[in-house]
Design a protein around this motif. Structure first.
Motif, PDB file in Angstrom:
ATOM      1  N   GLY A 103      25.184  47.342  50.310  1.00  0.00           N
ATOM      2  CA  GLY A 103      25.919  48.463  49.744  1.00  0.00           C
ATOM      3  C   GLY A 103      27.424  48.215  49.716  1.00  0.00           C
ATOM      4  N   LEU A 104      27.966  47.629  50.797  1.00  0.00           N
ATOM      5  CA  LEU A 104      29.387  47.293  50.823  1.00  0.00           C
ATOM      6  C   LEU A 104      29.719  46.253  49.758  1.00  0.00           C
ATOM      7  CD1 LEU A 104      30.400  47.102  54.601  1.00  0.00           C
ATOM      8  CD2 LEU A 104      31.223  48.720  52.887  1.00  0.00           C
ATOM      9  N   ALA A 105      28.829  45.273  49.599  1.00  0.00           N
ATOM     10  CA  ALA A 105      29.053  44.244  48.568  1.00  0.00           C
ATOM     11  C   ALA A 105      29.106  44.877  47.188  1.00  0.00           C
ATOM     12  CB  ALA A 105      27.965  43.177  48.636  1.00  0.00           C
ATOM     13  N   LYS A 106      28.168  45.755  46.904  1.00  0.00           N
ATOM     14  CA  LYS A 106      28.143  46.422  45.592  1.00  0.00           C
ATOM     15  C   LYS A 106      29.384  47.291  45.390  1.00  0.00           C
ATOM     16  CE  LYS A 106      23.151  46.190  45.044  1.00  0.00           C
ATOM     17  NZ  LYS A 106      23.289  44.771  44.860  1.00  0.00           N
ATOM     18  N   GLU A 107      29.817  47.963  46.447  1.00  0.00           N
ATOM     19  CA  GLU A 107      31.019  48.799  46.360  1.00  0.00           C
ATOM     20  C   GLU A 107      32.248  47.939  46.063  1.00  0.00           C
ATOM     21  OE1 GLU A 107      33.555  51.934  49.136  1.00  0.00           O
ATOM     22  OE2 GLU A 107      31.547  51.350  49.764  1.00  0.00           O
ATOM     23  N   LEU A 108      32.380  46.807  46.740  1.00  0.00           N
ATOM     24  CA  LEU A 108      33.521  45.926  46.520  1.00  0.00           C
ATOM     25  C   LEU A 108      33.480  45.310  45.123  1.00  0.00           C
ATOM     26  CD1 LEU A 108      36.102  44.654  47.522  1.00  0.00           C
ATOM     27  CD2 LEU A 108      34.725  42.978  48.794  1.00  0.00           C
ATOM     28  N   ILE A 109      32.310  44.930  44.672  1.00  0.00           N
ATOM     29  CA  ILE A 109      32.177  44.389  43.319  1.00  0.00           C
ATOM     30  C   ILE A 109      32.558  45.438  42.284  1.00  0.00           C
ATOM     31  CG2 ILE A 109      30.460  43.613  41.614  1.00  0.00           C
ATOM     32  CD1 ILE A 109      29.211  41.977  43.981  1.00  0.00           C
ATOM     33  N   ALA A 110      32.169  46.679  42.502  1.00  0.00           N
ATOM     34  CA  ALA A 110      32.537  47.754  41.573  1.00  0.00           C
ATOM     35  C   ALA A 110      34.055  47.945  41.527  1.00  0.00           C
ATOM     36  CB  ALA A 110      31.844  49.061  41.970  1.00  0.00           C
ATOM     37  N   ILE A 111      34.716  47.808  42.665  1.00  0.00           N
ATOM     38  CA  ILE A 111      36.178  47.918  42.708  1.00  0.00           C
ATOM     39  C   ILE A 111      36.812  46.789  41.903  1.00  0.00           C
ATOM     40  CG2 ILE A 111      38.201  47.698  44.237  1.00  0.00           C
ATOM     41  CD1 ILE A 111      36.491  49.250  46.354  1.00  0.00           C
ATOM     42  N   ILE A 112      36.299  45.580  42.089  1.00  0.00           N
ATOM     43  CA  ILE A 112      36.835  44.432  41.343  1.00  0.00           C
ATOM     44  C   ILE A 112      36.555  44.591  39.856  1.00  0.00           C
ATOM     45  CG2 ILE A 112      36.689  41.931  41.002  1.00  0.00           C
ATOM     46  CD1 ILE A 112      35.936  41.769  44.047  1.00  0.00           C
ATOM     47  N   ASP A 113      35.352  45.023  39.510  1.00  0.00           N
ATOM     48  CA  ASP A 113      35.013  45.232  38.096  1.00  0.00           C
ATOM     49  C   ASP A 113      35.952  46.251  37.452  1.00  0.00           C
ATOM     50  OD1 ASP A 113      32.896  43.417  38.166  1.00  0.00           O
ATOM     51  OD2 ASP A 113      31.353  44.970  38.397  1.00  0.00           O
ATOM     52  N   ALA A 114      36.270  47.305  38.176  1.00  0.00           N
ATOM     53  CA  ALA A 114      37.090  48.389  37.619  1.00  0.00           C
ATOM     54  C   ALA A 114      38.581  48.063  37.612  1.00  0.00           C
ATOM     55  CB  ALA A 114      36.851  49.684  38.392  1.00  0.00           C
ATOM     56  N   GLY A 115      39.073  47.399  38.655  1.00  0.00           N
ATOM     57  CA  GLY A 115      40.516  47.217  38.799  1.00  0.00           C
ATOM     58  C   GLY A 115      41.001  45.795  38.872  1.00  0.00           C
ATOM     59  N   GLY A 116      40.098  44.847  38.785  1.00  0.00           N
ATOM     60  CA  GLY A 116      40.491  43.447  38.862  1.00  0.00           C
ATOM     61  C   GLY A 116      40.453  42.920  40.290  1.00  0.00           C
ATOM     62  N   LEU A 117      40.628  41.616  40.389  1.00  0.00           N
ATOM     63  CA  LEU A 117      40.554  40.939  41.684  1.00  0.00           C
ATOM     64  C   LEU A 117      41.616  41.455  42.649  1.00  0.00           C
ATOM     65  CD1 LEU A 117      38.880  38.856  43.128  1.00  0.00           C
ATOM     66  CD2 LEU A 117      40.324  37.072  42.148  1.00  0.00           C
ATOM     67  N   SER A 118      42.806  41.767  42.154  1.00  0.00           N
ATOM     68  CA  SER A 118      43.860  42.273  43.046  1.00  0.00           C
ATOM     69  C   SER A 118      43.456  43.604  43.675  1.00  0.00           C
ATOM     70  CB  SER A 118      45.194  42.392  42.309  1.00  0.00           C
ATOM     71  OG  SER A 118      45.095  43.314  41.257  1.00  0.00           O
ATOM     72  N   ALA A 119      42.727  44.430  42.948  1.00  0.00           N
ATOM     73  CA  ALA A 119      42.243  45.697  43.515  1.00  0.00           C
ATOM     74  C   ALA A 119      41.245  45.429  44.638  1.00  0.00           C
ATOM     75  CB  ALA A 119      41.606  46.564  42.431  1.00  0.00           C
ATOM     76  N   GLY A 120      40.395  44.434  44.455  1.00  0.00           N
ATOM     77  CA  GLY A 120      39.443  44.066  45.499  1.00  0.00           C
ATOM     78  C   GLY A 120      40.136  43.537  46.736  1.00  0.00           C
ATOM     79  N   LEU A 121      41.152  42.699  46.538  1.00  0.00           N
ATOM     80  CA  LEU A 121      41.900  42.159  47.675  1.00  0.00           C
ATOM     81  C   LEU A 121      42.574  43.285  48.449  1.00  0.00           C
ATOM     82  CD1 LEU A 121      43.544  39.064  45.938  1.00  0.00           C
ATOM     83  CD2 LEU A 121      41.481  39.107  47.355  1.00  0.00           C
ATOM     84  N   VAL A 142      33.638  34.153  41.508  1.00  0.00           N
ATOM     85  CA  VAL A 142      34.019  35.113  42.550  1.00  0.00           C
ATOM     86  C   VAL A 142      32.773  35.646  43.251  1.00  0.00           C
ATOM     87  CG1 VAL A 142      35.179  37.309  43.022  1.00  0.00           C
ATOM     88  CG2 VAL A 142      36.122  35.737  41.304  1.00  0.00           C
ATOM     89  N   MET A 143      32.764  35.487  44.570  1.00  0.00           N
ATOM     90  CA  MET A 143      31.633  35.920  45.395  1.00  0.00           C
ATOM     91  C   MET A 143      32.117  36.881  46.475  1.00  0.00           C
ATOM     92  SD  MET A 143      29.235  33.675  47.966  1.00  0.00           S
ATOM     93  CE  MET A 143      28.534  32.643  46.691  1.00  0.00           C
ATOM     94  N   VAL A 144      31.297  37.886  46.724  1.00  0.00           N
ATOM     95  CA  VAL A 144      31.525  38.786  47.855  1.00  0.00           C
ATOM     96  C   VAL A 144      30.495  38.410  48.904  1.00  0.00           C
ATOM     97  CG1 VAL A 144      31.379  41.191  48.586  1.00  0.00           C
ATOM     98  CG2 VAL A 144      32.452  40.620  46.393  1.00  0.00           C
ATOM     99  N   TRP A 145      30.955  38.283  50.136  1.00  0.00           N
ATOM    100  CA  TRP A 145      30.097  37.872  51.250  1.00  0.00           C
ATOM    101  C   TRP A 145      30.333  38.842  52.384  1.00  0.00           C
ATOM    102  CZ3 TRP A 145      30.823  33.249  54.965  1.00  0.00           C
ATOM    103  CH2 TRP A 145      29.594  32.774  55.425  1.00  0.00           C
ATOM    104  N   ILE A 146      29.277  39.536  52.803  1.00  0.00           N
ATOM    105  CA  ILE A 146      29.375  40.517  53.885  1.00  0.00           C
ATOM    106  C   ILE A 146      28.494  40.027  55.036  1.00  0.00           C
ATOM    107  CG2 ILE A 146      29.111  42.939  54.530  1.00  0.00           C
ATOM    108  CD1 ILE A 146      30.919  42.667  52.107  1.00  0.00           C
TER     109      ILE A 146
END
Length: 151
Positions: free
Chosen positions: A35-53, A145-149
């Motif tokens: 769930g955290l991975a999906k949430e972070l990916i959604a943030i990156i999808d919506a706002g770009g990599l800088s938003a995820g960082l 780009v990979m998210v790893w939790i």
């Protein structure tokens, strides 16, 4: 800034090998990690990599308040680490875990198959102690780009 004599890849979200119930109550479940991975990916999808960082490092956000380690990789290079920002900009390619498996290859295989991964490495606070990490890898951008939790 702490560095170990071993490679600087102390995986985030250390998990001693306690009973499964203790793991779930302390570090979260596989479902929570996904769930955290999906949430972070959604943030990156919506706002770009800088938003995820920014989200990973937001002190009041879910990626800092969880007991799990939250990471973003660009290719094999870690670009965000919720537990130890000093590890950012380090490549995980070619670094073997305690079972002799290449970290990056293990993460890619898990992300490609939507499987959780178990990786043995060292504790953040005591690098003389071996820990087992249960990790969820998921691509935000396949092959890049990979998210790893880890829990």
């Amino acid at each position: 800034m702490r560095r170990f004599a071993l490679p600087v890849f102390a995986l985030s979200a250390a998990l001693a090998a306690p009973a499964p119930a203790a793991v779930a109550s302390t570090y979260g479940t596989a479902e929570e990690a996904a769930g955290l991975a999906k949430e972070l990916i959604a943030i990156i999808d919506a706002g770009g990599l800088s938003a995820g960082l920014s989200a990973v490092h937001d002190p009041s956000g879910p990626f800092q308040t969880t007991g799990m380690g939250v990471h973003i990789f660009d290719s094999s290079v870690i670009i965000a680490d919720s537990r130890d920002p000093d590890l950012e900009s380090v490549s995980y390619a070619g670094v073997a875990d305690l079972d002799g498996q290449d970290f990056w290859d293990t993460m890619v295989a898990a992300a490609n198959t939507d499987q959780n991964t178990v990786v043995r490495w060292y504790d953040y606070d005591d690098p003389s102690v071996e820990y087992t990490f249960n990790c969820h890898s998921e691509w935000q951008t396949p092959g890049e780009v990979m998210v790893w939790i880890c829990r």
